[in-house]
Design an enzyme around this catalytic site. Sequence first.
Site, short mmCIF file in Angstrom:
data_model
loop_
_atom_site.label_atom_id
_atom_site.label_comp_id
_atom_site.label_asym_id
_atom_site.label_seq_id
_atom_site.Cartn_x
_atom_site.Cartn_y
_atom_site.Cartn_z
CG HIS A 62 -11.56 -3.44 14.67
ND1 HIS A 62 -12.48 -3.84 13.73
CD2 HIS A 62 -10.35 -3.61 14.08
CE1 HIS A 62 -11.84 -4.25 12.64
NE2 HIS A 62 -10.54 -4.11 12.83
NE ARG A 66 -0.50 -4.26 12.15
CZ ARG A 66 -1.48 -4.29 11.27
NH1 ARG A 66 -2.10 -5.44 11.01
NH2 ARG A 66 -1.85 -3.21 10.62
CG ASN A 96 -5.13 -9.13 10.76
OD1 ASN A 96 -5.19 -8.83 11.94
ND2 ASN A 96 -5.11 -8.22 9.80
CG ASP A 154 -10.57 -7.08 10.75
OD1 ASP A 154 -11.51 -6.55 10.15
OD2 ASP A 154 -9.53 -6.49 11.03
CG HIS A 234 -13.73 -1.84 9.48
ND1 HIS A 234 -14.39 -2.54 8.50
CD2 HIS A 234 -12.59 -2.54 9.73
CE1 HIS A 234 -13.69 -3.59 8.16
NE2 HIS A 234 -12.59 -3.63 8.89
CG ASN A 280 -9.88 -2.57 3.20
OD1 ASN A 280 -10.94 -2.12 2.80
ND2 ASN A 280 -9.51 -3.81 2.97
CG ASP A 307 -9.40 -0.99 11.51
OD1 ASP A 307 -8.70 -1.96 11.90
OD2 ASP A 307 -9.72 -0.83 10.31
CG HIS A 311 0.90 -0.77 8.19
ND1 HIS A 311 0.95 -2.13 8.05
CD2 HIS A 311 -0.41 -0.41 8.03
CE1 HIS A 311 -0.26 -2.59 7.81
NE2 HIS A 311 -1.11 -1.58 7.79
CG PHE A 325 -5.73 -1.24 2.70
CD1 PHE A 325 -6.37 -0.19 2.06
CD2 PHE A 325 -5.52 -2.41 1.99
CE1 PHE A 325 -6.80 -0.31 0.74
CE2 PHE A 325 -5.95 -2.55 0.68
CZ PHE A 325 -6.59 -1.48 0.05
#
Length: 437
Positions: A62, A66, A96, A154, A234, A280, A307, A311, A325
């Site tokens: 996981h 990006r 995502n 996800d 998660h 999250n 996870d 960012h 998150f």
Amino acid sequence: MKKLLKNGCVLDPVSDDLIEIDILIEGTYIKKIDTHLPVNDPDAEVIDLSGKFVSPGLIDMHVHFREPGFEKKETIASGTRAAARGGFTTVACMPNTRPVTDSVEVVREILAKAEQAGCARVLPYGAITVRELGQELTDMAALKAAGVIGVTDDGVGIQSSKMMKEAMRKACQVGLPVVAHCEDDTLAKGGCVHDGTFASRYHLQGIPSEAESIHVGRDILLAEDIGVHYHVCHISAEQSVRLVREAKSRGQKVTAEVTPHHLLLCDEDIPEPNALWKMNPPLRSRKDREALIEGLKDGTIDIIATDHAPHTAAEKAMGMERAPFGIVGLETAFPLLYTHLVLKGVLTLAELIDKMTRKPAQIFGLPYGVLAEGLPADLTVIDLEEERAIDPDTFLSKGRNTPFAGWKVKGWPVLTIMNGNITWNQADTALTFGDFE
């Protein structure tokens, strides 16, 4: 090219004690594992691992790399280098992105860029629904043929029970696991932290544990009817652990993962409204954390996954309510877990390694996660005695967003080998701090 790894320590498969061993790598495979292998091949690169622990290459099911779409946060190149530095040889990236990984073209792009980077094996997930909007199912058969290892939306939970059931039926037909981000928006939307001690202290909107566990319970019932492999992302709540444990007791194919941050932290540990602590699912209560540890120990929770969610600093500076998150985790996962679970007697070293290597390979049907002759030469060499503080400024990931900055931990990966190739070497400054843009 041959590599002869001398004097490393591995876990004895019977006693779980550390024993000294030599490993001969030929090409991309492990050729021989034995004691005192002779150094008689002039073409072999000999690497002395005296005092170092040798594990199968770590596996993380996981991560968020990006790319495409959010390259300021992370790229496949920077993400796989961070993975290699953290001892990971295989990672599974979430869909995502922008565009979402909902088409054969995006899957092929990700695989091509991972192959070009060459630092870690990247296994993409495909989206369950087109653009992750929860309205239209993707072409799962085509995505599987292109190389995805499972389907997930996800980042957002599938809100419609009917849509999730249809997705499970389709995934089961093509032989893909459904990997679920479990979150009921009617309970979670607008929240930024767990609905508990910290939220009350700072008057923040909370996300209750039930927002996760309601979806876990719903999905277990749907998956039982369909017969699909259902995997909980998660997991963070005590009720969710209880539901997974009950499903397993009936023989249902339900698996679950937990992150290092949910094992080591709870909402009471958050010092102030700082978005470096915002993820999250959120950090839950102490009771939830204790349930996660117990679930990991008794096998209810199958694997550990980071996870990894990078960012930019500007995004995380927007404050607890407005910032996105997520925290990064690839470069710190093993030393954090070794220091705070193994050295404190919560897990044995063998149990931790199993949750990060053999078990994820087993439940997702991957030919990795084991040190054995004839298998791919994926190895992680770890200095269990090396101790230093976590310093985000030295990360190879573009993300610096971690709440663990300054934590002093032991057990740092010093050498990573994937398919017989060295992808990380702490002693090589060119590999360590090169220009990875």
